[in-house]
Design a protein around this motif. Structure first.
Motif, PDB file in Angstrom:
ATOM      1  N   CYS A 159       0.825  -1.208   0.000  1.00 33.29           N
ATOM      2  CA  CYS A 159       0.000   0.000   0.000  1.00 33.29           C
ATOM      3  C   CYS A 159       0.864   1.265   0.000  1.00 33.29           C
ATOM      4  O   CYS A 159       1.991   1.280   0.501  1.00 33.29           O
ATOM      5  N   ASP A 160       0.314   2.338  -0.541  1.00 36.78           N
ATOM      6  CA  ASP A 160       1.051   3.593  -0.712  1.00 36.78           C
ATOM      7  C   ASP A 160       1.380   4.282   0.609  1.00 36.78           C
ATOM      8  O   ASP A 160       2.305   5.092   0.669  1.00 36.78           O
ATOM      9  N   GLU A 161       0.625   4.001   1.661  1.00 35.07           N
ATOM     10  CA  GLU A 161       0.858   4.695   2.926  1.00 35.07           C
ATOM     11  C   GLU A 161       2.147   4.237   3.609  1.00 35.07           C
ATOM     12  O   GLU A 161       2.607   4.871   4.558  1.00 35.07           O
TER      13      GLU A 161
END
Length: 309
Positions: free
Chosen positions: A80-82
């Motif tokens: 995920c990008d986070e």
């Protein structure tokens, strides 16, 4: 109050072993929070740097995905990008050492290695290394892969390797517990599964539902380890001919029969006639049925011993 984890981390970073020391420190944190058991209290966590506290939060999310058996969510969470790229790689490399079954497919996604033959080399640093690297001609590659797998088994092998029967079969013969790492297709391959269960019958648990319902495979597993019957299909655990053969030498194996068998009044009474210990394995419903108890006692007075105990 005397412990300052940030100061400790700074000291660990001051010499040539900095990378290895950082890896060791974070691996301790990863191990505690991913595998459960020992953990740092919230108060002590506050003594860690923000990076390490965030790292622990990510590890706890990974552990939750694992506990809930959400393999897809675990890989999605890693990608995920986070999560910063550096943190993602850190998490992946610690996961490779502790839980390679989840980490190896994630490594393929993260490093763009899908549909390639390779075997990862586990290391204590944040660079991906290979026992056998990807991108080599397959004709030369397979023997190198097989040689590498003799050392580590299949846990660091790519999905392509795990789906290659030519490569997998001889490895399973030496590492039967690696059946859990083979592809879904090969868990449904009789040759591969037979190679595992004839050495370790309990590996029947890893076989496909179809092979857990296969008479030959189940018999091979049970011959090696009687308790493996618990992983057979409901049909086979309810097959009276199989159960009779199974308990011929040891009535205690009745424990692994299906609930249907253990609730079969007439069948249990016939067994009790020849061996009073069969009463022990009758269903709770039968063992609290006064009519059944009376019939069992008439068939074999020794049943009273089981009732008393």
């Amino acid at each position: 109050n005397q412990w300052n984890f940030n100061l400790l981390a700074q000291r660990l970073n001051n010499d040539f072993s900095a990378e290895a020391d950082r890896f060791a420190l974070q691996h301790c944190l990863f191990s505690m929070f991913y595998k459960g058991g020992w953990k740092i209290t919230p108060g002590c966590c506050q003594l860690l740097s923000n990076h390490h506290q965030q790292f622990i939060n990510h590890v706890q999310r990974l552990e939750k995905c694992k506990q809930e058996k959400q393999e897809d969510n675990l890989r999605e969470m890693l990608m995920c990008d986070e999560i910063a790229e550096n943190t993602r790689r850190e998490l992946l490399h610690h996961l490779l050492l502790i839980d390679p079954d989840y980490a190896t497919p994630a490594a393929e996604l993260m490093y763009g290695l899908e549909n390639q033959y390779f075997v990862i080399k586990p290391t204590y640093r944040y660079n991906l290394e290979f026992e056998v690297p990807p991108g080599q001609p397959l004709s030369d590659h397979k023997q190198k892969v097989k040689n590498a797998l003799q050392k580590h088994g299949l846990k660091y092998a790519s999905q392509q390797v795990r789906n290659d029967k030519y490569v997998v079969l001889p490895i399973i013969k030496e590492h039967p517990k690696d059946l859990k790492y083979v592809s879904k297709a090969l868990k449904n391959d009789k040759d591969v599964v037979r190679a595992a269960v004839t050495q370790k019958g309990e590996e029947l648990e890893r076989a496909s539902p179809e092979l857990q319902n296969d008479d030959d495979i189940v018999m091979a597993a049970v011959a090696k380890e009687p308790s493996s019957l618990m992983y057979a299909s409901e049909r086979l655990r309810s097959d009276k001919d199989m159960i009779n053969m199974f308990i011929a030498d040891n009535i205690n194996h009745l424990f692994y029969a299906s609930e249907k068998i253990l609730n079969d009044r007439d069948y249990l009474l016939d067994l009790i006639k020849h061996d009073h210990r069969a009463f022990i394995y009758a269903s709770r419903k039968l063992k609290t049925d006064n009519t059944f108890i009376s019939s069992a006692t008439l068939r074999n007075p020794k049943v009273r011993q089981c009732i008393r105990s």
